[in-house]
Design a protein around this motif. Structure first.
Motif, mmCIF file in Angstrom:
data_model
loop_
_atom_site.group_PDB
_atom_site.id
_atom_site.type_symbol
_atom_site.label_atom_id
_atom_site.label_comp_id
_atom_site.label_asym_id
_atom_site.label_seq_id
_atom_site.Cartn_x
_atom_site.Cartn_y
_atom_site.Cartn_z
ATOM 1 N N MET A 1 0.821 -1.208 0.000
ATOM 2 C CA MET A 1 0.000 0.000 0.000
ATOM 3 C C MET A 1 0.862 1.268 0.000
ATOM 4 S SD MET A 1 -3.073 -1.048 2.633
ATOM 5 C CE MET A 1 -3.843 0.562 2.407
ATOM 6 N N VAL A 2 1.884 1.305 0.865
ATOM 7 C CA VAL A 2 2.721 2.497 0.937
ATOM 8 C C VAL A 2 3.576 2.625 -0.320
ATOM 9 C CG1 VAL A 2 4.395 3.764 2.319
ATOM 10 C CG2 VAL A 2 2.757 2.273 3.447
ATOM 11 N N GLY A 3 4.021 1.483 -0.858
ATOM 12 C CA GLY A 3 4.798 1.520 -2.090
ATOM 13 C C GLY A 3 4.009 2.093 -3.254
ATOM 14 N N THR A 4 2.698 1.836 -3.279
ATOM 15 C CA THR A 4 1.847 2.381 -4.331
ATOM 16 C C THR A 4 1.840 3.903 -4.306
ATOM 17 O OG1 THR A 4 0.431 0.419 -4.323
ATOM 18 C CG2 THR A 4 -0.524 2.426 -5.223
ATOM 19 N N ALA A 5 1.977 4.477 -3.117
ATOM 20 C CA ALA A 5 1.979 5.931 -2.978
ATOM 21 C C ALA A 5 3.209 6.570 -3.604
ATOM 22 C CB ALA A 5 1.886 6.318 -1.502
ATOM 23 N N THR A 6 4.223 5.783 -3.947
ATOM 24 C CA THR A 6 5.380 6.299 -4.687
ATOM 25 C C THR A 6 5.408 5.768 -6.120
ATOM 26 O OG1 THR A 6 6.865 4.482 -4.008
ATOM 27 C CG2 THR A 6 6.716 6.398 -2.558
ATOM 28 N N LEU A 7 4.912 4.559 -6.336
ATOM 29 C CA LEU A 7 4.984 3.950 -7.666
ATOM 30 C C LEU A 7 4.098 4.676 -8.670
ATOM 31 C CD1 LEU A 7 6.014 1.637 -9.468
ATOM 32 C CD2 LEU A 7 4.031 0.299 -8.719
ATOM 33 N N VAL A 8 2.839 4.930 -8.311
ATOM 34 C CA VAL A 8 1.928 5.614 -9.232
ATOM 35 C C VAL A 8 2.425 7.025 -9.570
ATOM 36 C CG1 VAL A 8 -0.408 6.535 -9.508
ATOM 37 C CG2 VAL A 8 -0.079 4.223 -8.602
ATOM 38 N N PRO A 9 2.842 7.835 -8.581
ATOM 39 C CA PRO A 9 3.359 9.166 -8.940
ATOM 40 C C PRO A 9 4.599 9.142 -9.821
ATOM 41 C CG PRO A 9 2.781 9.090 -6.615
ATOM 42 C CD PRO A 9 2.689 7.689 -7.120
ATOM 43 N N ILE A 10 5.535 8.228 -9.541
ATOM 44 C CA ILE A 10 6.774 8.224 -10.322
ATOM 45 C C ILE A 10 6.515 7.765 -11.752
ATOM 46 C CG2 ILE A 10 7.675 5.872 -9.935
ATOM 47 C CD1 ILE A 10 10.355 7.164 -9.218
ATOM 48 N N ASN A 11 5.581 6.851 -11.955
ATOM 49 C CA ASN A 11 5.210 6.462 -13.314
ATOM 50 C C ASN A 11 4.498 7.604 -14.033
ATOM 51 O OD1 ASN A 11 6.278 3.892 -13.116
ATOM 52 N ND2 ASN A 11 4.359 2.940 -12.504
ATOM 53 N N THR A 12 3.600 8.265 -13.319
ATOM 54 C CA THR A 12 2.831 9.361 -13.908
ATOM 55 C C THR A 12 3.733 10.506 -14.351
ATOM 56 O OG1 THR A 12 0.965 8.784 -12.486
ATOM 57 C CG2 THR A 12 0.941 10.973 -13.474
ATOM 58 N N MET A 13 4.813 10.719 -13.630
ATOM 59 C CA MET A 13 5.677 11.866 -13.896
ATOM 60 C C MET A 13 6.274 11.843 -15.293
ATOM 61 S SD MET A 13 8.797 13.356 -11.538
ATOM 62 C CE MET A 13 7.936 12.935 -10.034
ATOM 63 N N LEU A 14 6.484 10.655 -15.876
ATOM 64 C CA LEU A 14 7.059 10.591 -17.218
ATOM 65 C C LEU A 14 6.167 11.305 -18.225
ATOM 66 C CD1 LEU A 14 9.197 9.598 -19.193
ATOM 67 C CD2 LEU A 14 7.931 7.444 -19.381
ATOM 68 N N GLY A 15 4.863 11.192 -18.061
ATOM 69 C CA GLY A 15 3.946 11.861 -18.971
ATOM 70 C C GLY A 15 3.806 13.342 -18.710
ATOM 71 N N ARG A 16 4.331 13.825 -17.596
ATOM 72 C CA ARG A 16 4.180 15.230 -17.225
ATOM 73 C C ARG A 16 5.430 16.057 -17.481
ATOM 74 N NH1 ARG A 16 0.257 16.897 -14.193
ATOM 75 N NH2 ARG A 16 1.522 18.252 -12.854
ATOM 76 N N ILE A 17 6.598 15.434 -17.413
ATOM 77 C CA ILE A 17 7.824 16.216 -17.576
ATOM 78 C C ILE A 17 8.139 16.500 -19.037
ATOM 79 C CG2 ILE A 17 8.801 15.444 -15.392
ATOM 80 C CD1 ILE A 17 10.506 13.454 -16.879
ATOM 81 N N THR A 18 7.563 15.738 -19.967
ATOM 82 C CA THR A 18 7.742 16.013 -21.390
ATOM 83 C C THR A 18 6.633 15.346 -22.193
ATOM 84 O OG1 THR A 18 9.220 15.826 -23.302
ATOM 85 C CG2 THR A 18 9.266 14.031 -21.726
ATOM 86 N N GLN A 19 6.267 15.984 -23.311
ATOM 87 C CA GLN A 19 5.300 15.410 -24.246
ATOM 88 C C GLN A 19 5.991 14.903 -25.521
ATOM 89 O OE1 GLN A 19 1.615 15.339 -23.613
ATOM 90 N NE2 GLN A 19 2.791 15.373 -21.723
ATOM 91 N N ASN A 20 7.295 14.982 -25.557
ATOM 92 C CA ASN A 20 8.070 14.564 -26.718
ATOM 93 C C ASN A 20 8.247 13.043 -26.699
ATOM 94 O OD1 ASN A 20 10.339 13.902 -28.411
ATOM 95 N ND2 ASN A 20 10.868 16.072 -28.446
ATOM 96 N N ASP A 21 7.716 12.344 -27.712
ATOM 97 C CA ASP A 21 7.771 10.884 -27.740
ATOM 98 C C ASP A 21 9.194 10.355 -27.764
ATOM 99 O OD1 ASP A 21 5.073 10.530 -27.582
ATOM 100 O OD2 ASP A 21 4.749 10.251 -29.732
#
Length: 463
Positions: free
Chosen positions: A126-146
């Motif tokens: 449960m606690v690991g999910t609180a870091t895993l989902v944000p860190i995965n999501t960040m890739l789509g937020r820091i750049t839109q360049n494929d």
């Protein structure tokens, strides 16, 4: 979406390197839990393998709700340091401690050990999910360049391979070194060490992405798809997600690969111990396959630019199939066949799995084009759910299969039916998973061809 929304934006190397370092922290706990939890809790702690399997199974069932709920929280987070980075700041240390406690087993008796196992296994998830989902999501937020995403994901995969190298090849020697002959004590030390690496890698991501995870600007956006996303309910977001066909293809592809490869990994040590009677070869094969798989990540960015994600995924899946199926046909007759087939199979697996995060992000284009919903975290929750459930449900499946054959714990040798099970789990099963992965990637291909047109339509609606 923030400071780096333009598809032509390029990120500084420092940002890409620091973000990619998170791949080590994400992968190391998963590798250790997947490869050694059954051995640790059954052989060393004396917990029945069926109980271990049941606990892991129900923890994964909970992920069906846990990960999407976490994703909704991330999408609705408003923080001056970024909606993803704030979770890394406050939850990395608790997640690392919870993971370490999974491998620190007090002498509480059988019932006490079972309670301890259930408590901390579920807590770390449960606690690991609180870091895993944000860190995965960040890739789509820091750049839109494929292309930038592909390059970052390739670097991320290299760090993940390093975690596989450490977890697969050095865990047993570290346990022996730290434990001084006491494996329980050795696993406790290694759990603490790996937990510390997890925390450190997450904090490197947090530090290195300063200014690249957009903060609160969405509050001011009223029109277009972005404004709609800000006010979309959780139910509407989930509905849009489950009707996103290419996203479903990605989830199915990842799930199948992780289940079959997870069973292969969970049974690998047993296979080398009883079938091949060479446990030293297990570490050697792991190290060689990981080093050779680096090539798949090194060429990820130019390959994606030239052929696209789906075609590379299909090719990687077929290479994976050939490697493991050759081992099955030749019955692992000698060491060369074992090593060569494993290298070939794992290179194909690396090619396939390294692309899935990019495919999930691009599937968001279809969802936004169709419904106007563009929740990054909810989208990525499917990626994390398929990864976590696929990789860790393999352990209970392996345990259940062991319970169906005359497995004798701690015996010097095993019955032929047990040896046959280990052989099939290490050859034909991952080969079958590769075929399913190729099928899902083929279905995804028809949608990938339309993504550029969909992006243009989305931009036209915004204007």
């Amino acid at each position: 979406m923030g400071t780096n929304t333009n598809v032509n934006d390029r990120l500084p190397f420092k940002v890409k390197l620091c973000y990619s370092a998170g791949g080590f922290g994400k992968s190391l706990p998963t590798v250790m839990l997947m490869a050694y939890s059954l051995y640790f809790y059954n052989n060393l702690c004396g917990i029945d393998p069926l109980i271990v399997s049941a606990v892991v199974f129900f923890a994964r069932i909970w992920d069906f709700a846990n990960d999407p709920l976490m994703a909704i929280l991330v999408d609705r987070t408003r923080s001056r340091i970024g909606r993803c980075r704030v979770w890394l700041k406050y939850f990395s240390l608790p997640a690392g401690i919870a993971f370490a406690l999974c491998f620190i087993m007090p002498d509480f008796g059988t019932s006490g050990k079972i309670i301890w196992f259930i408590l901390f296994y579920v807590l770390q998830d449960m606690v690991g999910t609180a870091t895993l989902v944000p860190i995965n999501t960040m890739l789509g937020r820091i750049t839109q360049n494929d292309a930038e995403r592909a390059g970052i994901n390739g670097m991320n995969g290299i760090f993940g391979l390093l975690a596989n190298l450490v977890g697969g090849s050095f865990t047993v020697p570290l346990v022996q070194l730290c434990g001084g002959g006491n494996e329980l004590r050795g696993f406790a030390f290694v759990g603490v060490i790996y937990g510390a690496f997890f925390v450190l890698s997450n904090l490197i991501v947090y530090w290195g992405t300063r200014g690249y995870d957009p903060a609160d600007e969405l509050k001011e956006e009223k029109g277009g798809d972005e404004g709609k996303r800000e006010h979309t309910s959780a139910g509407e977001s989930i509905k849009a997600l489950v009707t996103n066909v290419p996203w479903l293809m990605c989830v199915g592809m990842y799930f199948v690969v992780m289940v079959t490869v997870g069973i292969y990994t969970a049974s690998g040590l047993y296979y080398f111990q009883y079938n091949l009677e060479n446990t030293a070869l297990y570490s050697i094969v792991n190290a060689l396959t990981i080093f050779c798989s680096l090539a798949a990540y090194a060429f990820l960015k130019p390959a994606v630019k030239r052929f696209g994600c789906a075609k590379i995924g299909i090719g990687g899946a077929m290479i994976m199939f050939i490697g493991f199926f050759a081992r099955f046909l030749l019955h692992d007759a000698n060491t060369v066949i074992v090593i060569a087939g494993s290298i070939f199979g794992n290179i194909g697996q690396a090619m396939t799995t390294s692309l899935i995060m990019l495919m999930v992000l691009n599937a968001g284009v279809y969802g936004q084009w169709k419904t106007g919903v563009a929740h990054e975290a909810v989208l990525m929750s499917g990626y994390s759910v398929s990864y976590k459930i696929g990789s860790t449900i393999a352990t209970p499946i392996a345990g259940l299969l062991m319970g169906m054959v005359p497995w004798v714990e701690g015996a010097a040798s095993q019955e032929q039916s047990v040896l046959n099970l280990f052989f099939y789990e290490n050859t034909i099963l991952p080969a079958a998973g590769a075929l399913f992965a190729a099928f899902f990637a083929f279905l995804y291909l028809r949608y990938e061809k339309r993504f550029p047109e969909m992006r243009r339509e989305i931009e036209a609606r915004r204007r």
